[in-house]
Enzyme design. Sequence first.
Site, PDB file in Angstrom:
ATOM      1  N   CYS A 277      -2.834   6.262  36.953  1.00  0.00           N
ATOM      2  CA  CYS A 277      -2.510   5.990  36.822  1.00  0.00           C
ATOM      3  C   CYS A 277      -2.773   4.002  37.237  1.00  0.00           C
ATOM      4  O   CYS A 277      -2.371   2.921  37.039  1.00  0.00           O
ATOM      5  CB  CYS A 277      -1.097   5.803  37.193  1.00  0.00           C
ATOM      6  SG  CYS A 277       0.000   7.327  35.897  1.00  0.00           S
TER       7      CYS A 277
ATOM      8  N   HIS B 172       5.441  -0.053  41.395  1.00  0.00           N
ATOM      9  CA  HIS B 172       5.047   1.160  39.934  1.00  0.00           C
ATOM     10  C   HIS B 172       6.395   1.832  39.312  1.00  0.00           C
ATOM     11  O   HIS B 172       6.050   1.869  38.297  1.00  0.00           O
ATOM     12  CB  HIS B 172       4.009   2.587  40.975  1.00  0.00           C
ATOM     13  CG  HIS B 172       3.173   3.104  40.154  1.00  0.00           C
ATOM     14  ND1 HIS B 172       2.674   3.095  39.374  1.00  0.00           N
ATOM     15  CD2 HIS B 172       3.243   4.479  39.832  1.00  0.00           C
ATOM     16  CE1 HIS B 172       1.602   3.975  39.262  1.00  0.00           C
ATOM     17  NE2 HIS B 172       2.684   5.275  39.291  1.00  0.00           N
TER      18      HIS B 172
ATOM     19  N   HIS C  12       5.414   3.541  30.628  1.00  0.00           N
ATOM     20  CA  HIS C  12       4.209   4.179  31.766  1.00  0.00           C
ATOM     21  C   HIS C  12       3.444   4.078  31.119  1.00  0.00           C
ATOM     22  O   HIS C  12       3.027   4.708  30.025  1.00  0.00           O
ATOM     23  CB  HIS C  12       5.077   5.613  32.151  1.00  0.00           C
ATOM     24  CG  HIS C  12       4.048   5.328  33.776  1.00  0.00           C
ATOM     25  ND1 HIS C  12       2.598   3.748  33.505  1.00  0.00           N
ATOM     26  CD2 HIS C  12       3.686   5.867  34.546  1.00  0.00           C
ATOM     27  CE1 HIS C  12       1.602   5.174  34.801  1.00  0.00           C
ATOM     28  NE2 HIS C  12       2.102   5.706  34.951  1.00  0.00           N
TER      29      HIS C  12
END
Length: 399
Positions: free
Chosen positions: A165, A293, A327
């Site tokens: 990520c 995040h 996400h």
Amino acid sequence: MSVPIQPLAVSAFTATSALGHGLESHLAALAASRGGLRPNDFSSAPLACWIGRVDGVEEAQLPAAHAVWECRNNRLAWLGLHQDHFLERALDARQRYGAARVALVLATSTAGMGATEEAYRRLDAQGHIPADLRRPLIHSPHSLAGFVAEALGLEGPCLTVSTACSSSAKVFANAERLIRLGLVDAVVVGGVDTLCDSVLFGFNALELVSPEPCRPFDQARRGISVGEAAGFALLERIDAAPRALRLLGYGESSDAHHMSTPHPEGLGAELALRDALERAGLRADQVDYINLHGTASLKNDEVEAALVARTFPASTRASSTKGYTGHTLGAAGILEAAFALLAIQHGLVPGSLGCTTPDAACGPQLALENERRPVEVALSNSFGFGGNNACLAFGRAPA
């Protein structure tokens, strides 16, 4: 200690996600607090969750000249390149500097995985891949960068970054080094990741997927919503675009604490954050906004919330935008960099969509609702599996 870098101009950028195609649709969605998540209508078998699916990918066929690259990930890349005149800006950089002086650094975690899944689902009686998918180029992690390099006609360094990520945040760090070392004069950076069964069912097997729209930093959060996105940016030296927004600094770390769980005290995340501030020559109290995040997973949000609460003054605003898009994995860094850049451009701090009762670890920095305020400096956090962390610092050109 990190040495401050010379800022770079972000002379063009774009984003395509569940919020729409291009920056205007993203800004409008953020301003209206309108999310893009929908009940899962993608996976090959039922899975009760919500996803951030991009409309129009199925219709975005590649031109015949690039047909060998045909797959969902490259279709989304092609769609994304055509937003906000980005394709024209990249081709202009190639014209100005020469094809060999423009690098390409792209991030992905899925690449053509969806096509590979389809190939194995359609094996013939002899166990052979069907003829229409017998194209090795798309079954490679480098599929995205290979396709975009061909589409843009670039001949400079061509890199694929795949660090979970944090991938499309780290592309900015690679770009700065390539330009600083004099290897190139401009870099096209970006990231593209698309939905596929491996991602949806893989995260579900880890018990990380929420059955409802994700709720970053909320006490009642139940996990992530997986999304897909494409984003690109063009980085050049400041003299090429003196009024453009700027990459001020970046930080990277790898604490290697665990395959999927962050360090309990946020050690790696803090190292990346402080590295970014040092490279940008900034103090924590000079940061106006942080795009967190904030995936809505239990441990990640808790650790990041505590880090922000102990590092920044109450005047710094912070939020997660994953409640809008889901996400987007390898594309999360570039998508959220775009959100940070939009915050600077338009003075809009987006609220944390889905969060109504913040986790006890959250400090006063967390913005639940949209706020209109000047943003001179914005950070973007990207923390990946395996303790691979990155933080980017952006700002506007001095008056």
